[in-house]
Design an enzyme around this catalytic site. Structure first.
Site, mmCIF file in Angstrom:
data_model
loop_
_atom_site.group_PDB
_atom_site.id
_atom_site.type_symbol
_atom_site.label_atom_id
_atom_site.label_comp_id
_atom_site.label_asym_id
_atom_site.label_seq_id
_atom_site.Cartn_x
_atom_site.Cartn_y
_atom_site.Cartn_z
ATOM 1 N N CYS A 69 32.475 49.962 38.736
ATOM 2 C CA CYS A 69 33.546 49.151 39.330
ATOM 3 C C CYS A 69 34.895 49.451 38.673
ATOM 4 O O CYS A 69 35.094 49.151 37.487
ATOM 5 C CB CYS A 69 33.168 47.675 39.180
ATOM 6 S SG CYS A 69 34.491 46.513 39.553
ATOM 7 N N CYS A 72 36.752 46.403 37.311
ATOM 8 C CA CYS A 72 36.052 45.913 36.111
ATOM 9 C C CYS A 72 36.472 46.719 34.892
ATOM 10 O O CYS A 72 36.753 46.154 33.823
ATOM 11 C CB CYS A 72 34.534 46.025 36.276
ATOM 12 S SG CYS A 72 33.840 45.063 37.630
#
Length: 145
Positions: A69, A72
């Site tokens: 991600c 993230c």
């Protein structure tokens, strides 16, 4: 009587009672001498998360993330840097949703990154999406006691 917090050791998972006034003094586990509140977010698995939610009295903020991600990865250094700003008031931790998909499903993680704040086993706040340092600090301050 002085107010105290129950902290779970991240290494041996022993319960430790720490006077609240000493939470900022780098308390160590009475059993294994590991720092109870390390200077970086804890890395969680299902067992440690369950133990923290069941026994710990310090509010816990979990970053549900995944290695693939982008947002993230972008927010990770900001989240890590926030630890010393909330030390002794909140515990910050990370849970890899890829490695622990059953835990992510249990907490209905639909998008990542998602931050969930817990206090004494109950969800008290949730924030989805990457946050800037200022946004994260503001959100964490709203949770800190």
């Amino acid at each position: 009587m002085t107010a105290s917090a129950i902290l779970i050791c991240p290494a041996c998972q022993a319960k430790n009672r720490v006077p609240e006034a000493r939470l900022v003094e780098e308390p160590q586990c009475g059993k294994c001498q590991t720092l109870l509140l390390p200077a970086e977010p804890l890395t969680l698995n299902a067992s440690l998360l369950n133990r923290l939610l069941t026994h710990e009295t310090l509010p816990l903020v979990v970053d549900f993330w995944a290695p693939w991600c982008g947002p993230c990865q972008q927010m990770a250094p900001t989240f890590a840097a926030a630890v010393d700003k909330v030390q002794g008031r909140l515990r910050l931790a990370k849970l890899d949703t890829e490695a622990h998909s059953a835990v992510a499903a249990q907490w209905a993680i639909r998008s990542i990154p998602t931050l969930i704040a817990f206090h004494q086993g109950k969800e008290i706040a949730r924030q989805s999406g990457a946050l800037s340092a200022g946004q994260l600090q503001q959100w964490l301050q709203s949770l800190a006691r």
